[in-house]
Design a protein around this motif. Structure first.
Motif, PDB file in Angstrom:
ATOM      1  N   PRO A 212       1.580  -5.724 -10.593  1.00 52.01           N
ATOM      2  CA  PRO A 212       2.152  -4.539  -9.941  1.00 52.01           C
ATOM      3  C   PRO A 212       1.130  -3.395  -9.865  1.00 52.01           C
ATOM      4  O   PRO A 212       1.079  -2.670  -8.874  1.00 52.01           O
ATOM      5  N   ARG A 216       0.135  -1.713  -6.402  1.00 51.30           N
ATOM      6  CA  ARG A 216       0.339  -0.266  -6.201  1.00 51.30           C
ATOM      7  C   ARG A 216      -0.941   0.379  -5.665  1.00 51.30           C
ATOM      8  O   ARG A 216      -0.919   1.173  -4.731  1.00 51.30           O
ATOM      9  N   TYR A 247       8.949  -1.482   3.824  1.00 52.31           N
ATOM     10  CA  TYR A 247       9.989  -0.756   3.091  1.00 52.31           C
ATOM     11  C   TYR A 247      11.378  -1.142   3.620  1.00 52.31           C
ATOM     12  O   TYR A 247      12.300  -1.423   2.852  1.00 52.31           O
ATOM     13  N   THR A 251      14.369  -3.021   1.524  1.00 49.45           N
ATOM     14  CA  THR A 251      15.508  -2.187   1.089  1.00 49.45           C
ATOM     15  C   THR A 251      16.726  -2.336   1.992  1.00 49.45           C
ATOM     16  O   THR A 251      17.836  -1.963   1.594  1.00 49.45           O
ATOM     17  N   GLU A 273       6.807   5.632  -2.895  1.00 50.12           N
ATOM     18  CA  GLU A 273       8.132   5.020  -2.806  1.00 50.12           C
ATOM     19  C   GLU A 273       8.032   3.560  -2.321  1.00 50.12           C
ATOM     20  O   GLU A 273       8.723   2.675  -2.829  1.00 50.12           O
ATOM     21  N   ASN A 276       6.890   1.566  -5.225  1.00 48.84           N
ATOM     22  CA  ASN A 276       7.967   1.307  -6.198  1.00 48.84           C
ATOM     23  C   ASN A 276       8.809   0.104  -5.788  1.00 48.84           C
ATOM     24  O   ASN A 276       9.117  -0.772  -6.601  1.00 48.84           O
ATOM     25  N   VAL A 277       9.150   0.084  -4.498  1.00 47.39           N
ATOM     26  CA  VAL A 277      10.018  -0.991  -4.003  1.00 47.39           C
ATOM     27  C   VAL A 277       9.278  -2.342  -4.057  1.00 47.39           C
ATOM     28  O   VAL A 277       9.819  -3.356  -4.501  1.00 47.39           O
ATOM     29  N   CYS A 279       6.660  -3.157  -5.943  1.00 46.49           N
ATOM     30  CA  CYS A 279       6.380  -3.563  -7.331  1.00 46.49           C
ATOM     31  C   CYS A 279       7.627  -4.104  -8.006  1.00 46.49           C
ATOM     32  O   CYS A 279       7.555  -5.077  -8.759  1.00 46.49           O
ATOM     33  N   SER A 280       8.778  -3.515  -7.711  1.00 45.54           N
ATOM     34  CA  SER A 280       9.954  -4.057  -8.397  1.00 45.54           C
ATOM     35  C   SER A 280      10.289  -5.441  -7.853  1.00 45.54           C
ATOM     36  O   SER A 280      10.728  -6.321  -8.599  1.00 45.54           O
ATOM     37  N   LYS A 281      10.038  -5.693  -6.561  1.00 45.12           N
ATOM     38  CA  LYS A 281      10.240  -7.041  -6.015  1.00 45.12           C
ATOM     39  C   LYS A 281       9.241  -8.014  -6.660  1.00 45.12           C
ATOM     40  O   LYS A 281       9.599  -9.123  -7.073  1.00 45.12           O
ATOM     41  N   GLU A 283       7.800  -7.802  -9.579  1.00 40.09           N
ATOM     42  CA  GLU A 283       8.176  -8.040 -10.989  1.00 40.09           C
ATOM     43  C   GLU A 283       9.301  -9.067 -11.083  1.00 40.09           C
ATOM     44  O   GLU A 283       9.269  -9.967 -11.925  1.00 40.09           O
ATOM     45  N   GLU A 284      10.262  -8.923 -10.184  1.00 37.64           N
ATOM     46  CA  GLU A 284      11.399  -9.855 -10.185  1.00 37.64           C
ATOM     47  C   GLU A 284      10.895 -11.290  -9.891  1.00 37.64           C
ATOM     48  O   GLU A 284      11.220 -12.235 -10.615  1.00 37.64           O
TER      49      GLU A 284
END
Ligand code: AQP
Length: 330
Positions: A212, A216, A247, A251, A273, A276-277, A279-281, A283-284
């Motif tokens: 991530p 980023r 994005y 989202t 922003e 963030n979106v 990186c969280s995908k 990580e999952e």
């Protein structure tokens, strides 16, 4: 009865955000509604030399990422192209039913010639005919692809229609399914070219296995413009438009709501922003990937997929061979 859908990804390198948004995410989104066949196109990747050790690793990674991105083997048939020998055999038959003129018109091939790429193989020239076989052998109604593969699905339709007219109805005519958003995710460094596994610089491409932190950094240094407005305008603002697409597809927020949300804010805030979106995908996906990659579930799923796919593929190949007269039996 559910309609059928088929698609594949070449394990030429690590899968990236473009592969996810343009293809993988679609397989996952459709797996409840359709009977999904998702294969690893390992024959297609050897049209360009691959290091055998790296290729073997990429194969496992690719299956693990299919699963980590949410493809469910209970719902979708997941298999290796080379496990089903009928692909290559029907591929040759399709090759013999496709004209040189048609292959000469394929944009991907023409682009490579125009760029003066050296040592192009026969495989690069004829691979659309193998792709036709990959598709037609399962008689899918839909083939979800990114924009770059649409022309090959159109060729498949032409060849299938010609075959049906010549030998009698044999193939279902498939339709390409292009995502409304994200059909062509662009390089972060050169937003006029597609995000690609084979990008020379890896700064423009977010790999699904990038940390991530690294992802980023790539987003924060993505090329933009000096218009200072978050607006979807691919001609004047290709970099910002690419980030809006990323994005939006992650989202579900539409373009005009994104423009409103970031109205008056700087590119730094917007990029943060988006990062963030993304990186969280990542990580999952990576959390699930790490559980899968060291288990033997990959081999089990491929063996199961092979059993299911082989029955259909062999039956279709047999029908084709009888129709064109290369079998002794009728
Ligand atoms: N950047 C992208 N945006 C949207 N869709 C994309 N696809 C690939 N890149 C993007 C879609 O993913 C599916 C599988 O593609 P592939 O990996 O088999 O082949 P490709 O399109 O040639 O992918 P690359 O990354 O560009 O690989 P290399 O560099 O090896 O040629 C397809 O449906 C494709 O449209």
């Amino acid at each position: 009865m559910k309609k059928r859908m088929l698609s594949g990804i070449k394990p030429t390198g690590q899968l990236h955000l473009g592969s996810y948004i343009g293809a993988l995410k679609q397989f996952v989104d459709y797996q409840d509604e359709y009977e999904v066949f998702a294969f690893i196109a390992n024959l297609h990747c050897i049209t360009v030399y691959q290091d055998p050790i790296e290729l073997r690793k990429n194969l496992r990674d690719c299956v693990a990422l299919y699963l980590a991105c949410g493809l469910d083997p209970e719902k979708a048939t997941i298999f290796l192209q080379t496990d089903i020998k009928a692909h290559a055999q029907l591929g040759f038959i399709m090759n013999c039913n496709t004209y040189m003129g048609e292959l000469n018109r394929m944009t991907q091939y023409k682009d490579k010639v125009a760029k003066g790429e050296k040592n192009l193989t026969g495989g690069i020239f004829t691979y659309p005919t193998l792709m036709s076989a990959d598709i037609l052998i399962y008689e899918p109604h839909y083939v979800p692809v990114g924009e770059d593969q649409k022309q090959h699905v159109e060729l498949t339709r032409d060849v299938a229609n010609r075959f049906n007219n010549r030998y009698g109805k044999t193939f279902t005519i498939p339709e390409p399914l292009i995502p409304k958003i994200g059909a062509r995710i662009m390089s972060l460094q050169d937003p006029t070219t597609k995000m690609s596994k084979s990008d020379h610089s890896d700064k423009g491409c977010i790999y699904l296995l990038d940390s991530p932190k690294k992802a980023r950094k790539k987003i924060m240094s993505a090329k933009t413009d000096d218009l200072a407005q978050v607006k979807f305008d691919t001609v004047n603002q290709p970099g910002i438009s690419n980030l809006i697409q990323i994005y939006s597809s992650l989202t579900g927020i539409n373009f005009s709501d994104i423009e409103t949300k970031f109205d008056g804010l700087g590119y730094g805030d917007f990029k943060k922003e988006v990062a963030n979106v993304v990186c969280s995908k990542l990580e999952e996906i990576q959390g699930k990937y790490n559980e899968i990659i060291n288990s033997n579930i990959i081999e089990e799923i491929l063996a199961d997929g092979k059993t299911k796919a082989e029955v259909l593929a062999n039956a279709k190949l047999d029908e084709v061979q009888r129709k064109i007269g290369i079998e002794i039996k009728m």
